[in-house]
Design a protein around this motif. Structure first.
Motif, PDB file in Angstrom:
ATOM      1  N   LEU A 104       0.831  -1.210   0.000  1.00 53.37           N
ATOM      2  CA  LEU A 104       0.000   0.000   0.000  1.00 53.37           C
ATOM      3  C   LEU A 104       0.860   1.252   0.000  1.00 53.37           C
ATOM      4  CD1 LEU A 104      -2.856  -1.009   2.491  1.00 53.37           C
ATOM      5  CD2 LEU A 104      -2.987  -0.869  -0.003  1.00 53.37           C
ATOM      6  N   THR A 105       1.969   1.227   0.759  1.00 44.62           N
ATOM      7  CA  THR A 105       2.860   2.394   0.791  1.00 44.62           C
ATOM      8  C   THR A 105       3.473   2.619  -0.588  1.00 44.62           C
ATOM      9  OG1 THR A 105       3.332   1.939   3.104  1.00 44.62           O
ATOM     10  CG2 THR A 105       4.870   3.395   1.967  1.00 44.62           C
ATOM     11  N   GLU A 106       3.910   1.536  -1.237  1.00 42.77           N
ATOM     12  CA  GLU A 106       4.495   1.628  -2.581  1.00 42.77           C
ATOM     13  C   GLU A 106       3.445   2.139  -3.579  1.00 42.77           C
ATOM     14  OE1 GLU A 106       7.475   1.341  -3.679  1.00 42.77           O
ATOM     15  OE2 GLU A 106       7.061   1.305  -5.841  1.00 42.77           O
ATOM     16  N   LEU A 107       2.228   1.624  -3.441  1.00 37.84           N
ATOM     17  CA  LEU A 107       1.135   2.035  -4.338  1.00 37.84           C
ATOM     18  C   LEU A 107       0.855   3.528  -4.202  1.00 37.84           C
ATOM     19  CD1 LEU A 107      -1.170   1.307  -6.277  1.00 37.84           C
ATOM     20  CD2 LEU A 107      -2.535   0.635  -4.294  1.00 37.84           C
ATOM     21  N   ALA A 108       0.847   4.009  -2.965  1.00 41.10           N
ATOM     22  CA  ALA A 108       0.508   5.413  -2.716  1.00 41.10           C
ATOM     23  C   ALA A 108       1.638   6.361  -3.094  1.00 41.10           C
ATOM     24  CB  ALA A 108       0.142   5.604  -1.239  1.00 41.10           C
ATOM     25  N   SER A 109       2.852   5.848  -3.229  1.00 42.85           N
ATOM     26  CA  SER A 109       4.000   6.708  -3.537  1.00 42.85           C
ATOM     27  C   SER A 109       3.893   7.243  -4.962  1.00 42.85           C
ATOM     28  CB  SER A 109       5.303   5.911  -3.397  1.00 42.85           C
ATOM     29  OG  SER A 109       5.506   5.103  -4.546  1.00 42.85           O
ATOM     30  N   ASN A 110       4.733   8.241  -5.297  1.00 37.42           N
ATOM     31  CA  ASN A 110       4.669   8.801  -6.650  1.00 37.42           C
ATOM     32  C   ASN A 110       5.508   8.008  -7.647  1.00 37.42           C
ATOM     33  OD1 ASN A 110       7.221   9.519  -5.961  1.00 37.42           O
ATOM     34  ND2 ASN A 110       6.964  11.730  -6.266  1.00 37.42           N
ATOM     35  N   SER A 111       6.008   6.846  -7.237  1.00 36.30           N
ATOM     36  CA  SER A 111       6.732   5.998  -8.197  1.00 36.30           C
ATOM     37  C   SER A 111       5.708   5.449  -9.192  1.00 36.30           C
ATOM     38  CB  SER A 111       7.463   4.865  -7.480  1.00 36.30           C
ATOM     39  OG  SER A 111       6.583   3.818  -7.172  1.00 36.30           O
ATOM     40  N   PRO A 112       6.122   5.281 -10.456  1.00 38.98           N
ATOM     41  CA  PRO A 112       5.143   4.974 -11.504  1.00 38.98           C
ATOM     42  C   PRO A 112       4.421   3.629 -11.341  1.00 38.98           C
ATOM     43  CG  PRO A 112       7.384   5.077 -12.390  1.00 38.98           C
ATOM     44  CD  PRO A 112       7.461   5.535 -10.987  1.00 38.98           C
ATOM     45  N   ALA A 113       5.010   2.712 -10.607  1.00 36.63           N
ATOM     46  CA  ALA A 113       4.389   1.391 -10.535  1.00 36.63           C
ATOM     47  C   ALA A 113       4.170   0.977  -9.087  1.00 36.63           C
ATOM     48  CB  ALA A 113       5.295   0.376 -11.234  1.00 36.63           C
ATOM     49  N   PRO A 114       3.187   0.186  -8.743  1.00 42.40           N
ATOM     50  CA  PRO A 114       2.188  -0.361  -9.673  1.00 42.40           C
ATOM     51  C   PRO A 114       1.168   0.684 -10.089  1.00 42.40           C
ATOM     52  CG  PRO A 114       1.646  -1.004  -7.433  1.00 42.40           C
ATOM     53  CD  PRO A 114       2.960  -0.274  -7.367  1.00 42.40           C
ATOM     54  N   GLY A 115       0.517   0.422 -11.217  1.00 36.67           N
ATOM     55  CA  GLY A 115      -0.536   1.303 -11.703  1.00 36.67           C
ATOM     56  C   GLY A 115      -1.898   0.654 -11.538  1.00 36.67           C
ATOM     57  N   GLY A 116      -2.893   1.293 -12.134  1.00 38.18           N
ATOM     58  CA  GLY A 116      -4.261   0.810 -12.018  1.00 38.18           C
ATOM     59  C   GLY A 116      -4.467  -0.577 -12.609  1.00 38.18           C
ATOM     60  N   GLY A 117      -3.651  -0.925 -13.598  1.00 38.32           N
ATOM     61  CA  GLY A 117      -3.790  -2.254 -14.208  1.00 38.32           C
ATOM     62  C   GLY A 117      -3.526  -3.363 -13.210  1.00 38.32           C
TER      63      GLY A 117
END
Ligand SMILES: Nc1nc(=O)c2c([nH]1)NC[C@@H]1CN(c3ccc(C(=O)N[C@@H](CCC(=O)O)C(=O)O)cc3)C=[N+]21
Length: 208
Positions: free
Chosen positions: A11-24
């Protein structure tokens, strides 16, 4: 490897501004959760005398739900890898005409892969929704809300995956590819509408 992460770190990685993971990837994860939750309701239904009449059908649904959940879990990481290749292709040099041609071809190949993958995700999610709706109707009524949540996760996975397909089709120049994919998207949306409505109607009847 997103699927190896602790849920909180994910969840932390998802919320970060790094491009991945995305919505897919998140669409695939929604489907995987729906498949696993469908399997849970099946396991709460098998070997229960109250549901003796549906044992064979539930066993079949259970086996397929486990398979679909496994495939969708793989797509979580594969989608991120696939979309990373799109972003890498955009970063290729464009100094010369040869550069430009090679870059454009790389973008087109990567975009096609990034459209096909979520189309497959949507197809798997549609199957999960079919199974969840059936288990809601015939499975252990104590777990009816679980079957309903499973179906709703699959429905979210379908729409999420198809929005990824559509946004990528906008960048694909091969018109035959685009038309074929659009027809598949429309077919899945039609089938989803019927199943989603059935799911909600059954949930209303069984749960309230
Ligand atoms: N199969 C598939 N999966 C996707 O996850 C998927 C997709 N198709 N199609 C399009 C959308 C959009 N999306 C973005 C993710 C990150 C940035 C992002 O981080 N962009 C940075 C640039 C990052 C960089 O250049 O490294 C920015 O705009 O500043 C943008 C867009 C994923 N999608």
């Amino acid at each position: 490897m997103l699927m190896q992460m602790k849920v909180n770190d994910f969840l932390t990685e998802l919320a970060s501004n790094s491009p991945a993971p995305g919505g897919g990837s998140i669409a695939a994860l929604a489907g995987a959760l729906g498949g696993a939750l469908t399997a849970m309701v099946c396991r709460l239904t098998v070997d229960n005398n109250k549901y003796a009449g549906v044992q064979n059908e539930i066993q079949g649904i259970l086996a397929r739900a486990d398979e679909l959940s496994g495939s969708l879990a793989k797509y979580v990481d594969e989608d991120t890898e696939t979309f990373n290749k799109v972003m890498a292709a955009y970063k290729l040099p464009k100094a010369t005409d040869e550069d430009k041609a090679a870059r454009s071809a790389a973008i087109q190949t990567a975009m096609k892969n990034a459209a096909v993958l979520p189309l497959n995700v949507a197809g798997c999610c549609l199957e999960v929704l079919t199974l969840a709706a059936r288990v809601l109707a015939i499975g252990n009524t104590n777990a009816a809300s679980d079957a309903a949540v499973a179906g709703l996760m699959a429905h979210a996975g379908i729409y999420g995956a198809l929005y990824n397909v559509k946004i990528n089709l906008g960048s694909i120049k091969d018109l035959a590819f685009v038309e074929d994919a659009k027809a598949k998207v429309e077919q899945i949306i039609k089938e989803d509408a019927v199943l989603h409505e059935t799911l909600l109607a059954t949930a209303g009847r069984v749960i309230g």
